[in-house]
Scaffold this motif. Structure first.
Motif, short mmCIF file in Angstrom:
data_model
loop_
_atom_site.label_atom_id
_atom_site.label_comp_id
_atom_site.label_asym_id
_atom_site.label_seq_id
_atom_site.Cartn_x
_atom_site.Cartn_y
_atom_site.Cartn_z
N ALA A 1 -0.97 4.45 -0.64
CA ALA A 1 -1.99 5.31 -0.52
C ALA A 1 -1.70 6.24 0.68
CB ALA A 1 -3.47 5.11 -0.90
N MET B 1 -14.86 0.57 -0.87
CA MET B 1 -16.01 1.78 -0.28
C MET B 1 -17.27 1.22 -0.85
SD MET B 1 -13.53 4.83 -0.83
CE MET B 1 -14.90 6.11 -0.75
N LEU C 1 0.96 -1.20 -0.01
CA LEU C 1 0.01 0.00 -0.03
C LEU C 1 0.86 1.20 -0.19
CD1 LEU C 1 -2.71 -1.31 2.73
CD2 LEU C 1 -2.83 -1.32 0.27
N PRO D 1 -12.42 2.22 3.87
CA PRO D 1 -11.44 1.41 3.06
C PRO D 1 -10.10 1.54 4.03
CG PRO D 1 -11.35 3.69 2.35
CD PRO D 1 -12.46 3.53 3.28
N THR D 2 -10.25 0.60 4.96
CA THR D 2 -9.17 0.22 6.02
C THR D 2 -8.04 -0.56 5.25
OG1 THR D 2 -10.21 -1.72 6.81
CG2 THR D 2 -10.71 0.52 8.27
N PRO D 3 -6.74 -0.21 5.69
CA PRO D 3 -5.59 -0.96 4.95
C PRO D 3 -6.03 -2.50 4.98
CG PRO D 3 -4.73 0.65 6.71
CD PRO D 3 -6.35 0.93 6.86
N ILE E 1 -9.12 0.51 -3.51
CA ILE E 1 -9.73 1.12 -2.31
C ILE E 1 -11.37 1.53 -2.75
CG2 ILE E 1 -9.83 3.53 -1.11
CD1 ILE E 1 -6.58 3.50 -1.70
N ASN E 2 -11.64 1.96 -3.84
CA ASN E 2 -12.80 2.31 -4.19
C ASN E 2 -13.71 1.27 -4.11
OD1 ASN E 2 -13.19 5.49 -4.85
ND2 ASN E 2 -11.10 5.14 -5.52
N ARG F 1 -2.51 7.66 4.42
CA ARG F 1 -3.13 7.12 5.53
C ARG F 1 -3.81 8.21 6.04
NH1 ARG F 1 -1.18 1.09 7.05
NH2 ARG F 1 -0.31 0.55 5.12
N ILE F 2 -5.14 8.19 6.40
CA ILE F 2 -5.88 8.97 7.07
C ILE F 2 -6.52 8.53 8.31
CG2 ILE F 2 -8.13 10.73 7.16
CD1 ILE F 2 -7.87 10.28 3.85
N GLU F 3 -6.03 9.07 9.66
CA GLU F 3 -6.43 8.58 10.82
C GLU F 3 -7.60 9.43 11.25
OE1 GLU F 3 -2.72 8.86 13.19
OE2 GLU F 3 -1.96 7.01 12.00
N ILE F 4 -8.42 8.72 11.59
CA ILE F 4 -9.77 9.43 12.25
C ILE F 4 -10.07 8.72 13.68
CG2 ILE F 4 -12.31 9.30 11.80
CD1 ILE F 4 -11.72 8.02 8.82
N VAL G 1 -16.39 7.40 11.64
CA VAL G 1 -15.90 7.26 10.30
C VAL G 1 -16.74 7.26 8.89
CG1 VAL G 1 -15.83 4.75 10.49
CG2 VAL G 1 -14.23 5.82 9.22
#
Lengths: 92, 533
Positions: free
Chosen positions: B178, B248, B176, B207-209, B244-245, B180-183, B189
């Motif tokens: 892309a 989703m 991976l 879309p978690t890793p 990823i999409n 990484r966005i942390e929420i 989420v």
């Protein structure tokens, strides 16, 4: 904490500045007709009005092959080589 | 087995919280175990005996896979050998442990001397003899006859579904790239993804890793391979971004090859996703799937074929639209300018019901083998619009009705028109095939019944339709022959694309009406789907 992966293209948009304003319109003005039905009616009218207001300026109309696609490289190049100003004259 | 490979170094805490490193300065016996594995339980007395017998010369390290279970093993077996905590499973993952117990003997430099899995009496005896040689001691004899000859091991926790995906996603060599966005925990989420403009208006699967890693198992292709650039932003689309999409959208990994093939199509200039997205008319990708993959992934080609209720039908088309939105940048109100749009803009993907068709399926007509799986992408108006005929008894009659119906595409008087996708229902197929009509017969009949004299197509004061005012359209003098010349609806029979789908009952067929086609718009384009074995 939840971690997700970015679904976008992650690109940072290119910042573009507007071209310098010359203060006076001279040379050739290009009008780009996107080739929608009856678009030429409006383009012709616009051309006439511009000619009235700017008699020393040449106004040239260009046309895309189809409204469904971006202007071809050829049309873009032609406008760039032949014109000093361009108005994308009609969308929808 | 003795292969002499250098084993990965690690440091884990023992039960007292003291860090133990491997390799140390001595040979080591690494014993991967978990508490709920009976074969691990069978092995524990031998592990403890090895520590008592050879512990002066060899580090005997039990490596347990869950913290509470490790404590239980220590207590149950009176373990004095070190029990290391690998509840994070990183070491088990790095060692590719698939079965516990896995017993590995290593030299002082950390090179592997011997490895076996499960329980084997002869394995343990040979190991014992080697430990005697290494430690140069002769410990009390083991009553080997009290042990079974062999017992299979259990699955390592590091390869359990979900856990394995997380471990791959967290590993250094993960595929991976892309961002990484942390929420934060206090954020929802799902709401976060709405707020960031990442959804199509319906909730998406985060879309978690680990989910993306699992999705990538649906293809052999490299995660960073670029399949094309997607308009309107002409952004590169990688397999990873597709995955990823697809997560989703709600796809399963086995759908991914279809999403990839469709994405390859939408990135072609011929398909022109730019125009399909930008047009005010409301065109959208319409995906038709042919071949064995329809059955393999469980697509619905029968009752309610265009409706809700089937996961691959619903999510494959949705994934493609999310890719256009998120990677390509095609968002409603921005470049996407449809006056109305349609629910097909959320998703539109269906399989041809080849088994109900007496004709060659779409992909074979388009040059593929029948046993290949293929996706064909059309850029057409959503819908579909249905055409009813409950009374015709002959092919000529029912196809005549269909012809009258499809004439409404764009505008009834817009003739010499581009592509249309006609979906014939099983009941209409029965009527048509009763007279043994071919697809070409159908196309010819549609052209025949829709052919109208030019004079009837010219606009007048009562209606328009071909984009000119009456005075302009009629300003040129036309001869009687010109005015009487009959013009069919479509430029060519090749513009009439025919598939079979739908439930067993219902005397209606359906059409996806046209948008701009050919070099002026979108060219229907097919791609072979690279299926996993």
């Amino acid at each position: 904490m939840t971690q997700i992966l970015d679904p976008t293209d992650e690109r940072v948009p290119v910042r573009r500045t507007l071209a310098g304003r010359p203060g006076k319109i001279t040379g050739t003005v290009a009008l780009l007709d996107i080739n929608k039905a009856r678009g030429n009616v409006m383009i012709d009218q616009l051309k006439r009005r511009l000619n009235e207001r700017l008699p020393d300026v040449q106004v040239k109309a260009y046309r895309k092959l189809t409204p469904a696609k971006p202007a071809s490289d050829e049309v873009r190049r032609q406008i760039m080589e032949e014109s000093d100003f361009v108005i994308e004259a009609l969308a929808d | 087995m003795a292969n002499g490979i250098s084993l990965p170094a690690f440091s884990l805490d023992d039960a007292q919280g003291k860090a133990r490193s491997f390799p140390g300065k001595r040979p080591a016996l690494l014993c991967f175990v978990k508490e709920d594995c009976p074969t691990c339980g069978l092995s524990m007395p031998l592990i403890e005996s090895a520590h008592r017998a050879f512990g002066r010369a060899v580090d005997v390290l039990a490596i347990g896979q869950d913290r509470a279970g490790n404590d239980a093993l220590v207590k149950r077996h009176g373990l004095t050998a070190a029990m290391l905590d690998d509840s994070a499973l990183k070491v088990s993952f790095n060692y590719d442990i698939e079965i516990v117990p896995t017993i590995i003997l290593a030299d002082a430099d950390g090179r592997e001397l011997r490895r076996f899995i499960g329980f084997g009496r002869s394995d343990w005896r040979e190991l014992w003899e080697e430990l005697e040689r290494i430690a140069k001691v002769r410990p009390p004899a083991i009553d080997w006859s009290s042990y079974p000859e062999s017992r299979p091991g259990c699955g390592s926790k590091s390869v359990e579904p979900g856990i394995a995906d997380r471990l791959i996603a967290e590993s250094e060599g993960n595929p991976l790239r892309a961002r990484r966005i942390e929420i934060a925990d206090q954020d929802d989420v799902f709401e976060f993804m709405f707020d960031q403009g990442l959804t199509d208006g319906l909730p998406v699967v985060p879309p978690t890793p680990e989910r993306v890693i699992r999705m990538l198992r649906g293809t052999r292709r490299d995660a960073q391979e670029i399949v094309g650039t997607c308009a309107p932003n002409y952004a590169p689309v990688t397999i990873e971004k597709i995955a990823i999409n697809a997560v989703m959208a709600g796809c399963k990994p086995e759908y991914l090859p279809v999403v990839i093939a469709a994405t390859e199509v939408i990135c072609t200039p011929e398909y022109n996703i730019h125009g399909i997205t930008a047009t005010t008319y409301g065109a959208t990708p319409i995906l038709v799937v042919n071949g064995p993959i329809r059955h393999k992934i469980g697509m619905n080609m029968g009752i309610n074929v265009f409706g809700q209720g089937n996961r691959p039908n619903a999510t494959i088309g949705r994934a493609v639209k999310l890719i256009v939105r998120n990677v390509g940048g095609g968002r409603p109100g921005e470049v996407e300018r449809a006056a109305f749009g349609s629910t097909s803009k959320f998703t539109c993907c269906f399989p041809e019901f080849e088994e109900k068709s007496p004709w060659e399926p779409l992909h074979v007509e388009r040059g593929f083998n029948a046993n290949e799986s293929v996706v064909t992408c059309f850029g057409l108006e959503g819908g579909p619009r249905q055409i009813a005929d409950q009374t015709s008894r002959t092919a000529r009659s029912v196809v005549g009705s269909i012809g009258l119906g499809v004439e409404a595409s764009w505008h009834p008087n817009a003739h010499n028109f581009g592509d249309i996708l006609l979906v014939i229902s099983p009941e209409h197929v029965d009527t048509i095939w009763h007279d043994r009509w071919s697809k070409e017969d159908i196309r010819r009949r549609i052209q025949e019944i829709t052919a109208r004299p030019l004079r009837d197509l010219l606009p007048n004061e009562d209606y328009a339709g071909i984009g000119a005012l009456p005075d302009q359209a009629n300003q040129r003098q036309r001869s009687e022959a010109e005015l009487n010349k009959k013009i069919p609806k479509f430029q060519s029979t090749k513009n009439i694309h025919i598939v079979v789908a739908g439930g067993p009952a219902g005397k209606w067929s359906a059409m996806f009406g046209g948008w701009a086609s050919g070099i002026y718009g979108s060219v229907p384009t097919s791609r072979k789907i690279e299926e996993m074995p």
